[in-house]
Write a protein that holds these residues in place. Sequence first.
Motif, PDB file in Angstrom:
ATOM      1  N   LEU A  58      19.561  52.395  61.407  1.00  0.00           N
ATOM      2  CA  LEU A  58      20.864  51.769  61.206  1.00  0.00           C
ATOM      3  C   LEU A  58      21.965  52.627  61.827  1.00  0.00           C
ATOM      4  O   LEU A  58      22.847  52.115  62.534  1.00  0.00           O
ATOM      5  N   TYR A  82      21.612  52.661  65.736  1.00  0.00           N
ATOM      6  CA  TYR A  82      22.023  51.364  66.283  1.00  0.00           C
ATOM      7  C   TYR A  82      23.544  51.266  66.380  1.00  0.00           C
ATOM      8  O   TYR A  82      24.105  50.849  67.398  1.00  0.00           O
ATOM      9  N   LEU A  83      24.232  51.667  65.315  1.00  0.00           N
ATOM     10  CA  LEU A  83      25.693  51.549  65.295  1.00  0.00           C
ATOM     11  C   LEU A  83      26.357  52.568  66.212  1.00  0.00           C
ATOM     12  O   LEU A  83      27.372  52.271  66.853  1.00  0.00           O
ATOM     13  N   LYS A 106      25.951  51.258  69.679  1.00  0.00           N
ATOM     14  CA  LYS A 106      26.794  50.067  69.859  1.00  0.00           C
ATOM     15  C   LYS A 106      28.270  50.444  69.983  1.00  0.00           C
ATOM     16  O   LYS A 106      29.045  49.776  70.670  1.00  0.00           O
ATOM     17  N   SER A 121      24.214  45.220  58.050  1.00  0.00           N
ATOM     18  CA  SER A 121      23.045  44.584  58.661  1.00  0.00           C
ATOM     19  C   SER A 121      23.238  43.084  58.817  1.00  0.00           C
ATOM     20  O   SER A 121      22.669  42.468  59.729  1.00  0.00           O
ATOM     21  N   PHE A 145      24.405  42.154  62.267  1.00  0.00           N
ATOM     22  CA  PHE A 145      23.566  42.422  63.430  1.00  0.00           C
ATOM     23  C   PHE A 145      23.337  41.152  64.238  1.00  0.00           C
ATOM     24  O   PHE A 145      23.105  40.074  63.684  1.00  0.00           O
ATOM     25  N   ASP A 146      23.358  41.301  65.560  1.00  0.00           N
ATOM     26  CA  ASP A 146      23.039  40.163  66.430  1.00  0.00           C
ATOM     27  C   ASP A 146      21.547  39.840  66.369  1.00  0.00           C
ATOM     28  O   ASP A 146      21.143  38.678  66.490  1.00  0.00           O
ATOM     29  N   SER A 147      20.729  40.861  66.164  1.00  0.00           N
ATOM     30  CA  SER A 147      19.277  40.685  66.140  1.00  0.00           C
ATOM     31  C   SER A 147      18.817  40.239  64.747  1.00  0.00           C
ATOM     32  O   SER A 147      19.030  40.947  63.762  1.00  0.00           O
ATOM     33  N   LEU A 176      16.220  42.818  63.378  1.00  0.00           N
ATOM     34  CA  LEU A 176      16.800  44.015  62.774  1.00  0.00           C
ATOM     35  C   LEU A 176      17.424  43.707  61.415  1.00  0.00           C
ATOM     36  O   LEU A 176      17.311  44.483  60.469  1.00  0.00           O
ATOM     37  N   ALA A 177      18.081  42.558  61.319  1.00  0.00           N
ATOM     38  CA  ALA A 177      18.702  42.164  60.050  1.00  0.00           C
ATOM     39  C   ALA A 177      17.637  41.963  58.974  1.00  0.00           C
ATOM     40  O   ALA A 177      17.812  42.374  57.822  1.00  0.00           O
TER      41      ALA A 177
END
Length: 483
Positions: free
Chosen positions: A193, A196-197, A200, A306, A309-311, A314-315
């Motif tokens: 997490l 990822y952030l 991003k 989460s 999230f676009d994914s 992942l969410a």
Amino acid sequence: MTIPPGASPQLYNEDLAPAEKRNWGAFSIFNVWTSDVHSLWGYYLAASLFLFCGSFVNFLLAIGIGSLVIFVLMHMVGLAGVRTGVPFPVLARASFGIWGANFPALVRAIVACFWYGAQTAAASGAIVALLIRNESILQFHQSSHMLGHSTLELICYVIVWGLQLLIIQNGMETVRKFQDWAGPAVWIMMLLLAVYLVVKSGGFSFNHTIPMDVLLEKTKDAGVPGTPGSFAALTAVAAIWVTYFSALYLNFCDFSRYCPSERSLTVGNLWGLPVNLILFSLVAGVTTIAAYNVYGEVLLYPDQISAKFDSIFLALLAALTFAVATLGINVVANFVSPAFDFANVFPKHIDFKRGGYIAALIALVLYPFAPWEGGAAHFVNMVGNTMGPIFGVMMVDYYLIRKGRVNVEALYREDGEFRFENGWHVNALIAAGIGIVFSSILPGLTSIMPSWWGVYGWFFGVAIAGVIYYALRSARAGKPLPA
């Protein structure tokens, strides 16, 4: 199973007996803490406290000091568990009496029921956040309500509530196996997490990027003295962090009694408390800043993050991992303790499983009222301060009065040295009662105490009750008692 000589059926059953199988090594003790800390509520509290610190350095300093204090206090309780092999309500008989121990046991059990509901609600909330990504489920969530919550929230709460009961079907050994993989799994998800952030957001700097006006707005109603970054705020952060673990200060011996040695306890506690706590808080701080940089708002719940999230993958992974993490802390911190505590009240009729079922049922009944909703700091102080006086009495009794030596067999005898006044130790009850007045009742129900008192209520409760208990014991004996 070895039954202590002269054991009374009113004070003894197989679950309350001194531990014989001791296979909780350093890794299992370490994972008690990964399971206890790595939850949605643990993250929420760490992220909330981060806002009070004003900078990353301040945050690590306050959390670091608090974590060292936690290690020392928890190790004191843990050593008592290793040396005696008994669970918390049985150990409490040494200071409160064979029947009087039911008072601290029930206080701890009631607090566990509150936390059980809070953690179950947090876990179900992670599932809800995932499901409402679907438009039709979102409409159902917004349009249908029951018992003060959306029907979707209620359904998810009941499902998560039921899943937890499956974990404890085979007693403490199942708890150990569950936490040994759940704790590390959450660490991996937390790191994913954060990474990822950070990626991003285009990179990360330890410089605090959340504006002061945002911090002031987010912290204005938290009841913490001082502005973010001030000395008053930092000491309050450390105090709240210590208070967050107040429940386990009482019943950590429920776990440490299964340790094969004091060394395994020390190693597990060292890695699981100061090291793990500081690293977990570091990740929570990194994630909070990175999430602000990416989404332009302060997000204190990882499921809130989460959900953005676009994914979908992942969410889904995040939601399931956080749910499992929260189940882990619930089983460790809020199921084991009341299971033993309720069993201690009626050992002939209530065993470990039945005691846990009682706690789970109470948490289910509490859900419509949701007393855990609101600020993290407020809730932690409210439920934690009641247990400080009990901790003070027990530690003064074990270390100062008895010098770390307890006659374990007498803990199970109705006619032994812990009978005191017909099974009740009046000195302990008086000391704990006065301590609770000053730690919880006066600051919670009146305006007599200064506004900052509640933040440090647990500490005041420990000190006041401990001093009064020692004074009463000494006065009765005419001098400090050696044992």
